[in-house]
Write an enzyme that holds these catalytic residues in place. Structure first.
Site, PDB file in Angstrom:
ATOM      1  N   HIS A  81       0.835  -1.201   0.000  1.00 47.95           N
ATOM      2  CA  HIS A  81       0.000   0.000   0.000  1.00 47.95           C
ATOM      3  C   HIS A  81       0.877   1.261   0.000  1.00 47.95           C
ATOM      4  CE1 HIS A  81      -3.583   2.452   1.331  1.00 47.95           C
ATOM      5  NE2 HIS A  81      -2.593   3.223   1.731  1.00 47.95           N
ATOM      6  N   GLU A  82       1.852   1.302   0.876  1.00 49.48           N
ATOM      7  CA  GLU A  82       2.685   2.513   0.978  1.00 49.48           C
ATOM      8  C   GLU A  82       3.523   2.724  -0.278  1.00 49.48           C
ATOM      9  OE1 GLU A  82       1.983   4.608   3.139  1.00 49.48           O
ATOM     10  OE2 GLU A  82       0.752   3.245   4.341  1.00 49.48           O
ATOM     11  N   HIS A  85       1.713   4.286  -3.086  1.00 52.37           N
ATOM     12  CA  HIS A  85       1.577   5.753  -3.053  1.00 52.37           C
ATOM     13  C   HIS A  85       2.681   6.409  -3.878  1.00 52.37           C
ATOM     14  CE1 HIS A  85      -1.816   6.406  -0.488  1.00 52.37           C
ATOM     15  NE2 HIS A  85      -1.305   5.784   0.557  1.00 52.37           N
ATOM     16  N   GLU A 110      -5.517   6.348  -2.108  1.00 51.82           N
ATOM     17  CA  GLU A 110      -5.650   5.270  -1.114  1.00 51.82           C
ATOM     18  C   GLU A 110      -6.227   4.010  -1.767  1.00 51.82           C
ATOM     19  OE1 GLU A 110      -4.255   5.545   1.647  1.00 51.82           O
ATOM     20  OE2 GLU A 110      -3.907   7.709   1.616  1.00 51.82           O
TER      21      GLU A 110
HETATM   22 ZN   LIG Z   1      -2.355   5.202   2.211  1.00 49.43          ZN
END
Ligand SMILES: [Zn+2]
Length: 276
Positions: A81-82, A85, A110
């Site tokens: 997830h990170e 980004h 997100e």
């Molecule tokens: Zn996030």
């Protein structure tokens, strides 16, 4: 994450993170800096994305919901997830790192990050529901409101849900769940490749999904809306696959209210393109 994303188009010219760009374009000297068990927070993680040529910085935190505490770095969902980004912030709008700044586009930021973790976790042609953060939270429902699911009972989120949502992760759940529909539909129609991480030229649906999702990042406008991001995915399919997946993709979005005639007012619409 670097090597897999590179194969799907996050290259030097696409403003990726590398210490040396090996003469292949873009700005270099920007390897990702990773801080594990970072003391600046708990129960979260973050990724700062400056423009191409400056290092991205990921900070992973300890989670305090259990005894003993758990390390977010030990959960693949959170790491993926990170890192995602960094990918979405660099690829959208030409490497500035400043093109997912509105609430709506930040919410989709997100969503892409959860969708990437979802894509990584799928391991067969049977698309499973996906739950983020089960390990760090030590609970079956994880850290989001609903599992990502093709079942509207399991996950009822639709385009109209955005009327009541203002927080980026909540908005992201709507987008990630739409992407889950697109993913599942493409896999149902075109099959599943177990070589997804290394063969971005495979024809199976899971690879097609990642191709159009990544391609779309680079062609969507700065600070896109849901509608613009959907259109970019359909355009990406046109560019790379001559639009053979157009109806599959459009139907998946329409199934959650983002049909062809949906407007910025977040009212559900199920209209399909002509011929679908
Ligand atoms: Zn996030």
């Amino acid at each position: 994450m670097h090597d897999f994303a590179y194969r799907y188009g996050f290259t030097e010219k696409a403003f990726n993170f590398q210490q040396s760009n090996l003469g292949k374009g873009g700005k270099e000297g920007d390897r990702v800096l990773m801080s594990v068990q970072d003391a600046s927070g708990v129960n979260n993680a973050n990724f700062a994305t400056p423009p191409d040529g400056q290092s991205g910085q990921c900070r992973m935190f300890i989670w305090t919901l259990t005894n003993p505490r758990r390390d977010g770095t030990m959960e693949n969902d959170i790491v993926i997830h990170e890192m995602t980004h960094g990918i979405t912030n660099r690829m959208t709008g030409g490497g500035t790192g400043r093109c997912l700044q509105t609430t709506e586009s930040g919410g989709m930021g997100e969503g892409w990050s959860d969708a990437m973790a979802d894509w990584m976790a799928q391991s067969s042609g049977t698309t499973k529901d996906f739950i983020v953060g089960q390990y760090v939270a030590n609970r079956a429902k994880g850290i989001r409101s609903f599992p990502y699911s093709t079942s509207a009972t399991t996950n009822p989120l639709r385009y109209s849900s955005l009327q009541k949502l203002t927080e980026v992760h909540d908005i992201g759940e709507v987008w990630a769940n739409m992407l889950h529909q697109v993913y599942a539909a493409l896999v149902a129609a075109r099959g599943f490749s177990s070589n997804k991480l290394t063969d971005a030229g495979a024809k199976e649906g899971n690879v097609v999904f990642m191709r159009v999702m990544m391609d779309a990042l680079a062609i969507q406008p700065c600070n896109p809306t849901f509608i613009q991001a959907r259109d970019a995915i359909i355009q990406a399919d046109q560019n790379r696959f001559n639009g053979v997946n157009k109806c599959i993709i459009a139907k998946a979005f329409a199934s959650r209210g983002l049909g062809l005639k949906a407007t910025a007012k977040f009212v559900d619409d199920a209209t399909l393109p002509a011929g679908c």
